[in-house]
Design a protein around this motif. Structure first.
Motif, PDB file in Angstrom:
ATOM      1  N   ASP A  52       0.700  -1.110  -0.100  1.00 18.12           N
ATOM      2  CA  ASP A  52      -0.108   0.090   0.043  1.00 18.12           C
ATOM      3  C   ASP A  52       0.812   0.904  -0.107  1.00 18.12           C
ATOM      4  OD1 ASP A  52       1.210  -0.678   2.503  1.00 18.12           O
ATOM      5  OD2 ASP A  52      -0.284   0.113   3.712  1.00 18.12           O
ATOM      6  N   TRP A  53       1.782   1.451   0.347  1.00 21.64           N
ATOM      7  CA  TRP A  53       2.840   2.503   0.484  1.00 21.64           C
ATOM      8  C   TRP A  53       2.969   2.531  -0.684  1.00 21.64           C
ATOM      9  CZ3 TRP A  53       7.605   4.217  -0.916  1.00 21.64           C
ATOM     10  CH2 TRP A  53       8.066   5.129   0.066  1.00 21.64           C
ATOM     11  N   ARG A  56       0.163   4.279  -2.811  1.00 23.46           N
ATOM     12  CA  ARG A  56       0.546   5.537  -2.079  1.00 23.46           C
ATOM     13  C   ARG A  56       1.759   6.620  -2.809  1.00 23.46           C
ATOM     14  NH1 ARG A  56      -0.363   3.373   3.168  1.00 23.46           N
ATOM     15  NH2 ARG A  56       1.348   3.291   3.357  1.00 23.46           N
ATOM     16  N   TYR A  57       3.053   6.188  -2.760  1.00 22.58           N
ATOM     17  CA  TYR A  57       3.788   6.286  -3.204  1.00 22.58           C
ATOM     18  C   TYR A  57       3.649   7.303  -5.163  1.00 22.58           C
ATOM     19  CZ  TYR A  57       8.847   8.046  -4.025  1.00 22.58           C
ATOM     20  OH  TYR A  57       9.821   9.245  -4.536  1.00 22.58           O
ATOM     21  N   GLU A  59       1.218   7.356  -6.290  1.00 22.22           N
ATOM     22  CA  GLU A  59       0.169   8.160  -6.477  1.00 22.22           C
ATOM     23  C   GLU A  59       0.154   9.778  -6.563  1.00 22.22           C
ATOM     24  OE1 GLU A  59      -3.916   5.468  -5.384  1.00 22.22           O
ATOM     25  OE2 GLU A  59      -2.935   6.801  -3.527  1.00 22.22           O
TER      26      GLU A  59
END
Length: 208
Positions: A52-53, A56-57, A59
């Motif tokens: 998930d990290w 997010r990065y 994005e």
């Protein structure tokens, strides 16, 4: 495998009658994928808990076209494989033109935006010797393709823990005298140089 994914509608199994190599397999998987991001992982990597990290990065970083783990620089430790992402991840930017064999897309363990393949037309080369069981050169070749499209910026996390169960580097292959795999590895690297630089580099070159 069929029993394992029987009740998982979001999993697609692709079967081939013979082993066509990782480039063909990855192109098949990319073609079947419907998500916004693609995670590529070698078969000997333990999946990290920080997926998930990575999403997010990507994005939050539109200029980055690949984010992942550099298997040659991250700490390879099975005890740390399932630990959370570090609170202060050190992110390294790889943003340059291809000049040496060492510039790679993180196909061992990296996430890419799907549009790079679906819309921009990036794909793995399926010509021989890439169309054979084995490894070597396809990550360099993919980076070169990204760079040609103007999307050659790659970021990776320097201090992230992960576990590469069997790091099959060229030195290890030499030590274990796995001649069959080394022969294909050298053939792939030579093909890569021939294709991108119009010259064949000897297999014992310092470029390796």
């Amino acid at each position: 495998l069929i029993k394992l994914v029987k009740n998982r509608k979001n999993v697609v199994l692709i079967f081939n009658d013979e082993n066509l190599g990782n480039c063909v397999a990855r192109n098949q998987a990319i073609g079947a994928a419907t998500g916004e991001y693609l995670l590529m992982v070698d078969g000997d990597i333990a999946i990290h808990t920080g997926m998930d990290w990575l999403v997010r990065y990507l994005e939050g970083c539109p200029e980055c076209y690949c984010m992942g783990f550099n298997s040659y620089e991250c700490k390879n430790d099975i005890k740390l494989a399932n630990k959370p992402m570090p609170a202060d991840p050190i992110v390294v930017t790889v943003n340059y033109k291809l000049k040496t064999i060492q510039h790679v897309a993180l196909t061992q363990y990296g996430m890419f935006p799907a549009w790079l393949f679906k819309e921009a037309g990036l794909k793995f080369d399926e010509q021989a010797p890439y169309r054979e069981p084995g490894w070597g050169g396809e990550d360099n070749d993919l980076f070169w393709g990204m760079d040609k499209l103007g999307h050659g910026e790659v970021h990776y996390i320097l201090n992230a823990p992960y576990h590469h169960r069997r790091h099959t580097g060229l030195n290890q292959l030499k030590e274990e005298d796995i001649s069959k795999f080394k022969e294909l590895h050298d053939k792939r690297r030579a093909y890569f140089f021939l294709k991108q630089h119009n010259e064949i580099v000897p297999c014992d070159s310092e470029a390796y």
